[in-house]
Design an enzyme around this catalytic site. Structure first.
Site, mmCIF file in Angstrom:
data_model
loop_
_atom_site.group_PDB
_atom_site.id
_atom_site.type_symbol
_atom_site.label_atom_id
_atom_site.label_comp_id
_atom_site.label_asym_id
_atom_site.label_seq_id
_atom_site.Cartn_x
_atom_site.Cartn_y
_atom_site.Cartn_z
ATOM 1 N N ASP A 103 0.860 -1.177 0.000
ATOM 2 C CA ASP A 103 0.000 0.000 0.000
ATOM 3 C C ASP A 103 0.902 1.234 0.000
ATOM 4 O O ASP A 103 1.838 1.317 0.794
ATOM 5 C CB ASP A 103 -0.859 -0.013 1.269
ATOM 6 N N ASP A 200 -3.154 4.763 -2.274
ATOM 7 C CA ASP A 200 -4.221 5.296 -1.434
ATOM 8 C C ASP A 200 -4.678 6.685 -1.881
ATOM 9 O O ASP A 200 -3.837 7.556 -2.122
ATOM 10 C CB ASP A 200 -3.652 5.385 -0.007
ATOM 11 N N GLU A 254 -6.488 3.885 -5.771
ATOM 12 C CA GLU A 254 -7.786 4.004 -5.115
ATOM 13 C C GLU A 254 -8.347 5.370 -5.484
ATOM 14 O O GLU A 254 -7.682 6.388 -5.264
ATOM 15 C CB GLU A 254 -7.650 3.896 -3.597
ATOM 16 N N HIS A 326 -11.007 -3.300 3.592
ATOM 17 C CA HIS A 326 -10.911 -2.874 4.987
ATOM 18 C C HIS A 326 -11.713 -1.608 5.279
ATOM 19 O O HIS A 326 -11.783 -1.187 6.429
ATOM 20 C CB HIS A 326 -9.437 -2.622 5.305
ATOM 21 N N ASP A 327 -12.288 -0.981 4.260
ATOM 22 C CA ASP A 327 -13.032 0.268 4.459
ATOM 23 C C ASP A 327 -14.544 0.100 4.443
ATOM 24 O O ASP A 327 -15.265 1.091 4.578
ATOM 25 C CB ASP A 327 -12.672 1.275 3.356
HETATM 26 C C1 GLC Z 1 -8.114 5.143 2.046
HETATM 27 C C2 GLC Z 1 -7.880 3.916 2.898
HETATM 28 C C3 GLC Z 1 -8.513 4.129 4.234
HETATM 29 C C4 GLC Z 1 -7.871 5.325 4.882
HETATM 30 C C5 GLC Z 1 -7.933 6.560 3.973
HETATM 31 C C6 GLC Z 1 -7.001 7.618 4.442
HETATM 32 O O1 GLC Z 1 -9.440 5.327 1.760
HETATM 33 O O2 GLC Z 1 -8.340 2.771 2.248
HETATM 34 O O3 GLC Z 1 -8.436 3.009 5.052
HETATM 35 O O4 GLC Z 1 -8.508 5.596 6.092
HETATM 36 O O5 GLC Z 1 -7.556 6.271 2.653
HETATM 37 O O6 GLC Z 1 -5.674 7.192 4.261
#
Ligand code: GLC
Ligand code: CA
Length: 562
Positions: A103, A200, A254, A326-327
């Site tokens: 990540d 991310d 993402e 995980h979100d």
């Molecule tokens: C992304 C991650 C998440 C995190 C956010 C801030 O959305 O997947 O878990 O809290 O970014 O880094």
């Protein structure tokens, strides 16, 4: 190096498994999942048939946002092991034939990162002075996780920007030195042998010049146009792409709130900087923008979102496919049915695993883990969960507020992995760092291994079937009956071979008249989640009077098309 470069396309035929290490497996008994536990479970991961692993952040972090607040990009969190242990995991994964991606979190760091500690000191000859976004006066932006997006720092005497939690200051990507740091991080992990990155909130890293105010009355989303797909995003990403090109590394971005048209800019043409994007459209079939703003699940919304991406990316770019990470809360609890646990878990697998693209399976999804319902907000640990609770609907009764948390919290995806029916679900011999879902006695890997028709073995069958067919890997996509509110049907086709996927999302038995062109034709049943009712491998004539689908019945059939 060149060998790697030629083979970057491996991701198109791969299935990924996502590991959120803290809750995966504890190898040393301190109650926290770690890379010792991962090492021991790599054969299990491989047994799913997957080709690659994505690790959520493994780096040192004060855990204000569980690893997404990084205090050192080039090390391993002591809770999880050390660099040597990581290399062992990496080598073993490679030996087992699995790639590994990390990540990459570069929109922000932890406020405990050395760069931020130095930056706070200010001073004209301080090399870290402009690593972050400092202002004398804040603008009106909200953060995603904790109130306003600006925090006053008394040492520096200025405000810093944090789009997420207060302990996650945003990096100033306009500073070329910061971009050099990012490239060094990429090289650090790539030269060790990792195969790529999941990046991310990558569409947020370039902010609009002058940081203009957002539309004040719209919380959070009113300012998003000032940092989503910002003015220099593609220039900066091109710099990072160049480094990844040297190693043939796969990049998956993402993209919160990304639209399919903006995604195409990251995925194709001159501005291509990513191999895939994680989109969010299909994750709002039961909510608005975020799970916290719940609305009843509608299959039509899910189908529309999936089809939109399938059609628009066709021939131009490659999709990533997921239902959990995980979100997000657990998918059976959202789009399926805890009552029809096995049926809906397998139907959901069928619905997304055969779309065109690369499927991702999140730890625990393959055994049908469900949401946890903790009895007090104090038991939750996720910063965004807590923030939602204290910020919105504060006048509602406690039960109603907790109910919103039960259906929306990211913590449901972060409970310890359920390995067996022993104490703490076999996750740890110590005291687990977080609550184990009380349903672990029934829902766990060991129990699922004993169930030939269970969710786990069904996932394995999906992975295997997908890998065995050029049509499923490369064929075109077409949706049928888009207006049907209970059934998702699509076709994957390559030349004259077709695979038809039919999934009922109804908790009742329902009839389904096949669309024209199918009824009366000969077809082979390749996969069913009702093996006692239908016979896998059987060839038959698709009935003219229609199919009777049991609750959450799903099937994949193969036929010749002319
Ligand atoms: C992304 C991650 C998440 C995190 C956010 C801030 O959305 O997947 O878990 O809290 O970014 O880094
Ligand atoms: Ca541990």
């Amino acid at each position: 190096m060149s060998e790697k470069k030629e083979s970057r396309d491996w991701y198109k035929e791969a299935v990924f498994y996502q590991i959120w290490v803290r809750s995966f497996c504890d190898g040393n008994g301190d109650g926290i999942g770690d890379l010792y536990g991962v090492y021991d479970k790599l054969e299990y991961v491989k047994s799913l048939g997957v080709d690659a692993i994505w690790f959520n952040p493994l780096y040192p972090s004060p855990n204000a946002d569980y690893g997404y607040d990084i205090s050192d990009y080039c090390d391993i969190h002591p809770d999880y092991g050390d660099l040597d242990q990581f290399k062992k995991v990496l080598n073993k994964a490679h030996e087992l034939g699995m790639k590994v991606i990390m990540d990459l979190v570069i929109n922000h760091t932890s406020d405990e990162h050395k760069w931020f500690k130095e930056s706070r000191k200010g001073g004209d000859d301080n090399p870290y002075k402009d690593y972050y976004i400092w202002r004398d006066e804040p603008n009106n932006w909200d953060s995603f996780f904790e109130g306003k997006a600006w925090e006053f720092d008394s040492l520096r005497g200025q405000y810093y920007l944090h789009l997420f939690a207060k302990k996650q200051p945003d990096l100033n990507m306009d500073n070329p030195k910061v971009r050099e740091e990012v490239k060094n991080i990429l090289r650090f992990w790539l030269s060790m042998g990792v195969d790529g990155f999941r990046e991310d909130v990558i569409n947020f890293i370039s902010k609009k010049e002058g940081l203009p105010n957002g539309i004040g009355f719209l919380p959070v989303i009113g300012s998003i146009h000032n940092f989503k797909d910002g003015p220099h995003i593609h220039e900066y990403l091109a710099e990072f792409r160049k480094v990844c090109d040297e190693y043939g590394a796969v990049q998956i971005g993402e993209g919160p709130m990304t639209t399919v048209n903006t995604a195409l800019k990251y995925l194709s043409g001159d501005t291509k900087s990513m191999d895939m994007m994680f989109s969010f459209d299909h994750m709002t079939a039961d909510c608005l923008f975020t799970e916290y703003l719940h609305r009843p699940f509608k299959l039509i919304r899910l189908k529309n979102a999936l089809s939109k991406w399938q059609y628009k990316l066709a021939g131009k770019a490659w999709n990533s496919l997921y239902l959990e990470n995980h979100d997000h809360p657990r998918i059976i609890s959202r789009y399926g049915s805890e009552k029809y646990h096995r049926e809906s878990g397998t139907a959901l697998a069928t619905a997304y695993m055969f779309l065109k693209g690369t499927p991702f399976i999140y730890q625990g999804q393959e055994i049908g883990m469900t949401n946890i319902k903790l009895s007090s907000i104090d038991q939750y640990v996720d910063v965004s969960t807590k923030n939602n609770y204290i910020r919105y609907h504060v006048k509602d009764p406690i039960e109603a507020r907790l109910h919103r948390i039960h259906i929306s919290s990211r913590d449901s995806a972060r409970t310890p992995m359920q390995w067996d029916a022993s104490e703490n679900a076999g996750f740890t011999t110590g005291k687990p760092w977080f609550f184990v879902n009380p349903n672990y006695k029934d829902i766990n890997v060991a129990a699922e291994e004993e169930r030939p028709d269970g969710i786990l073995n069904y996932y394995r069958a999906c992975v295997k079937l997908r890998a065995s067919s050029k049509t499923l890997l490369r064929g075109s996509y077409k949706e049928y009956e888009p207006g049907n509110p209970l059934i998702y049907m699509y076709e994957r086709r390559l030349n004259k071979t077709s695979y038809i996927v039919i999934c009922s999302f109804s908790g009742e038995a329902i009839p389904f008249i096949l669309p024209k062109g199918f009824a009366g034709h000969s077809a082979k049943l390749m996969l069913t989640n009702y093996p006692r009712k239908r016979k896998q491998g059987e060839i038959g004539i698709l009935p003219k009077k229609g199919l009777r689908l049991s609750p959450y019945e799903a099937m994949v059939i193969k036929m010749k098309r002319v």
